[in-house]
Enzyme design. Structure first.
Site, PDB file in Angstrom:
ATOM      1  CE1 TYR A  73     -29.429 -62.737 -49.261  1.00 52.44           C
ATOM      2  CE2 TYR A  73     -28.320 -64.787 -49.853  1.00 52.44           C
ATOM      3  CZ  TYR A  73     -28.772 -63.522 -50.200  1.00 52.44           C
ATOM      4  OH  TYR A  73     -28.555 -63.047 -51.467  1.00 52.44           O
ATOM      5  CG  ASP A 216     -49.198 -71.037 -66.874  1.00 50.83           C
ATOM      6  OD1 ASP A 216     -49.313 -71.024 -65.630  1.00 50.83           O
ATOM      7  OD2 ASP A 216     -49.308 -70.014 -67.565  1.00 50.83           O
ATOM      8  CE  LYS A 259     -53.061 -66.105 -61.131  1.00 54.05           C
ATOM      9  NZ  LYS A 259     -51.767 -65.464 -61.400  1.00 54.05           N
ATOM     10  CG  HIS A 451     -55.180 -54.159 -70.395  1.00 50.15           C
ATOM     11  ND1 HIS A 451     -54.099 -54.590 -71.129  1.00 50.15           N
ATOM     12  CD2 HIS A 451     -55.256 -54.985 -69.336  1.00 50.15           C
ATOM     13  CE1 HIS A 451     -53.561 -55.644 -70.537  1.00 50.15           C
ATOM     14  NE2 HIS A 451     -54.239 -55.897 -69.444  1.00 50.15           N
TER      15      HIS A 451
HETATM   16  N1  F0G Z   1     -50.063 -67.972 -65.913  1.00 54.10           N
HETATM   17  C1  F0G Z   1     -51.391 -67.845 -65.762  1.00 54.10           C
HETATM   18  C2  F0G Z   1     -52.303 -68.888 -66.341  1.00 54.10           C
HETATM   19  C3  F0G Z   1     -51.922 -66.745 -65.067  1.00 54.10           C
HETATM   20  O1  F0G Z   1     -53.247 -66.629 -64.932  1.00 54.10           O
HETATM   21  C4  F0G Z   1     -51.035 -65.786 -64.529  1.00 54.10           C
HETATM   22  C5  F0G Z   1     -51.544 -64.600 -63.813  1.00 54.10           C
HETATM   23  C6  F0G Z   1     -49.647 -65.962 -64.707  1.00 54.10           C
HETATM   24  C7  F0G Z   1     -49.203 -67.072 -65.394  1.00 54.10           C
HETATM   25  C8  F0G Z   1     -48.648 -64.975 -64.187  1.00 54.10           C
HETATM   26  O2  F0G Z   1     -48.535 -65.082 -62.815  1.00 54.10           O
HETATM   27  O3  F0G Z   1     -49.249 -62.841 -61.954  1.00 54.10           O
HETATM   28  O4  F0G Z   1     -48.017 -64.482 -60.511  1.00 54.10           O
HETATM   29  O5  F0G Z   1     -46.839 -63.309 -62.346  1.00 54.10           O
HETATM   30  N2  F0G Z   1     -52.766 -64.255 -63.851  1.00 54.10           N
HETATM   31  C9  F0G Z   1     -53.399 -63.182 -63.124  1.00 54.10           C
HETATM   32  C10 F0G Z   1     -54.826 -63.012 -63.577  1.00 54.10           C
HETATM   33  C11 F0G Z   1     -52.624 -61.900 -63.057  1.00 54.10           C
HETATM   34  O6  F0G Z   1     -55.451 -62.015 -63.159  1.00 54.10           O
HETATM   35  O7  F0G Z   1     -55.352 -63.854 -64.294  1.00 54.10           O
HETATM   36  P1  F0G Z   1     -48.145 -63.848 -61.863  1.00 54.10           P
END
Ligand code: F0G
Length: 460
Positions: A73, A216, A259, A451
């Site tokens: 933990y 980001d 990603k 959506h």
């Molecule tokens: N920032 C970017 C640029 C993203 O593409 C995503 C998620 C997030 C933040 C949020 O991250 O899903 O881990 O909470 N993009 C996905 C997409 C869902 O399909 O483009 P997360």
């Protein structure tokens, strides 16, 4: 012009069967799903391009790491391994795991902004925008103008419009701009990269006005690869050095690790050196995510994430990865199918408005193409256009999006050249009968993020 497919720099050790339903079955399933691709069962999909997020294939080393994850933990070994990897790669003092990208946004944004404040970004991703708004602030996008023209092949269409940024800061008042966010790559503009020069310019403006700069960082490695290819100064630099340089211009980052870090679940945030902010963020992490040394993840997730951080930087892998996009894009060029070009890092954003000029924005051409791709070849994609954008919260009127894209987001290390050819062939077949494709009407929708859940029906 045909381009060569770059062979996979790996071989396959474990397989997951997939199956294509018959045309009749596919037509039946999409109708039962009320023409909403999120409502399909995964097993009714042949090639799943809904997202590149959390859909990646982990390596043998990552799976081996899963077995040795430390589930303590507090103070687990895997946590320290992850923090050290993050410190080394990004050069930041404070690294914190969380369960995914939006969790990092939730933990941090409330500490940085509130009512009357602004966040300005090259483009906010949907959840990033949502967390700015949940904190009471407003999210303003400020991408370069050329991003709006899918046919214009310029190298860094993800960039911030620097002059406009400075104008906006002066207009809102620098004390009201709580944060500047650089999304790399710029997902909403089609996975388009941001240059180091643009990072430098934005950073200089943030310093001049005393505003914090956040990255980001969901697709930071793909962005670094584009910099190496397209920014002269960095043609001989290593991916690792480019990443260090990129992050040196910011104060903090939020990251969806689902990603470029090539795992199925996870997130991170990093703070360069603001100890006081990190202390507060740790408090929020404990409230929202769990104790700081696991941050909403299992020890095995932390271990796989620490390994994935390095695998995502491998240049042979990145050449193959971006090569897949370029191969698919070249096949579309040959067929005269328009997309956001040059192709981005994590997928091909097909220009559905160009494919279906007879379908107006309020009959959702991007969604119509997504449905056709499922019917044609069992391929699942999503609309990035007016259907996703939704209604004006004040008037209830359908908003008119700048783009009507259908996004083919390619999971990492999952599909082969033969699968990519199926995607191209399906789009070519749809183009041949494009004039017969009809638009859609929404029969039911929830008030926010519609959506994901809405029901539709084809127009006669
Ligand atoms: N920032 C970017 C640029 C993203 O593409 C995503 C998620 C997030 C933040 C949020 O991250 O899903 O881990 O909470 N993009 C996905 C997409 C869902 O399909 O483009 P997360």
């Amino acid at each position: 012009m045909a381009i060569k497919y770059i062979p996979e720099p790996f071989r396959i050790k474990m397989v997951e069967p997939i199956k294509m339903l018959t045309l009749e079955e596919r037509e039946q399933r999409i109708k039962e799903a009320n023409y909403n691709l999120f409502s399909l069962r995964g097993e009714d999909v042949y090639i799943d391009l809904l997202t590149d997020s959390g859909t990646n294939a982990m390596s043998d080393k990552q799976w081996a790491g899963v077995m040795i994850g430390d589930e303590a933990y507090a103070g687990g070994r895997s946590y320290f391994k992850l923090v050290e990897a993050g410190q080394e790669i990004f050069g930041y003092e404070y690294i914190q795991p969380v369960h995914q990208g939006r969790a990092a946004e939730k933990v941090l944004f409330g500490l940085l902004m509130g009512p009357g404040k602004y966040s300005i970004s090259n483009m906010h991703f949907d959840t990033t925008r949502a967390h700015v708004e949940i904190a009471g602030a407003r999210a303003i996008d400020c991408v370069v103008e050329e991003a709006g023209d899918p046919t214009l092949r310029t190298p860094f269409k993800g960039n911030m419009d620097v002059e406009k940024l400075e104008r906006l800061i002066n207009e809102y008042g620098k004390e009201n701009v709580a944060l500047v966010v650089m999304t790399i790559t710029n997902n909403s503009a089609g996975g388009q990269p941001v240059s180091i020069q643009n990072m430098r310019d934005v950073s200089a403006i943030c310093k001049k006005y005393g505003i914090k700069l956040n990255i980001d960082a969901a697709r930071y490695a793909e962005n670094a690869y584009f910099i190496k290819q397209r920014e002269e100064e960095f043609k001989d630099a290593s991916i690792k050095d480019i990443i260090k340089e990129m992050f040196s211009y910011a104060d903090m980052f939020t990251m969806s690790a689902k990603k470029d870090t090539i795992v199925n679940m996870g997130g991170l945030f990093g703070i360069k050196n603001d100890k006081e902010l990190f202390q507060k963020a740790k408090g929020n992490t404990i409230s929202f995510e769990g104790f700081t040394t696991y941050g909403g993840l299992s020890g095995r997730d932390l271990e796989a994430l620490a390994i994935g951080l390095y695998e995502g930087l491998d240049e042979d892998y990145l050449r193959y990865r971006i090569g897949q996009m370029e191969y698919l894009a070249a096949r579309l060029d040959d067929a005269g199918i328009a997309y956001q070009s040059p192709v981005g890092g994590h997928g091909v954003f097909v220009d559905a408005k160009a494919m279906f000029p007879h379908i107006p924005y309020n009959e959702f051409p991007g969604q119509a193409l997504a449905i056709e791709l499922y019917k044609e070849a069992g391929i699942r994609t999503c609309d990035i256009g007016s259907y996703m954008l939704g209604n004006d919260p004040d008037t209830g009127e359908q908003l008119h999006a700048d783009f009507e894209f259908t996004r083919l987001a390619i999971p990492r290390r999952v599909y082969t050249q033969a699968h990519i050819d199926i995607m191209a062939d399906a789009l070519i077949a749809i183009k041949e009968r494009a004039s017969e494709v009809k638009g859609y009407r929404i029969t039911w929708e929830p008030p926010v993020l519609r959506h994901f859940q809405a029901s539709l029906e084809p127009l006669k």
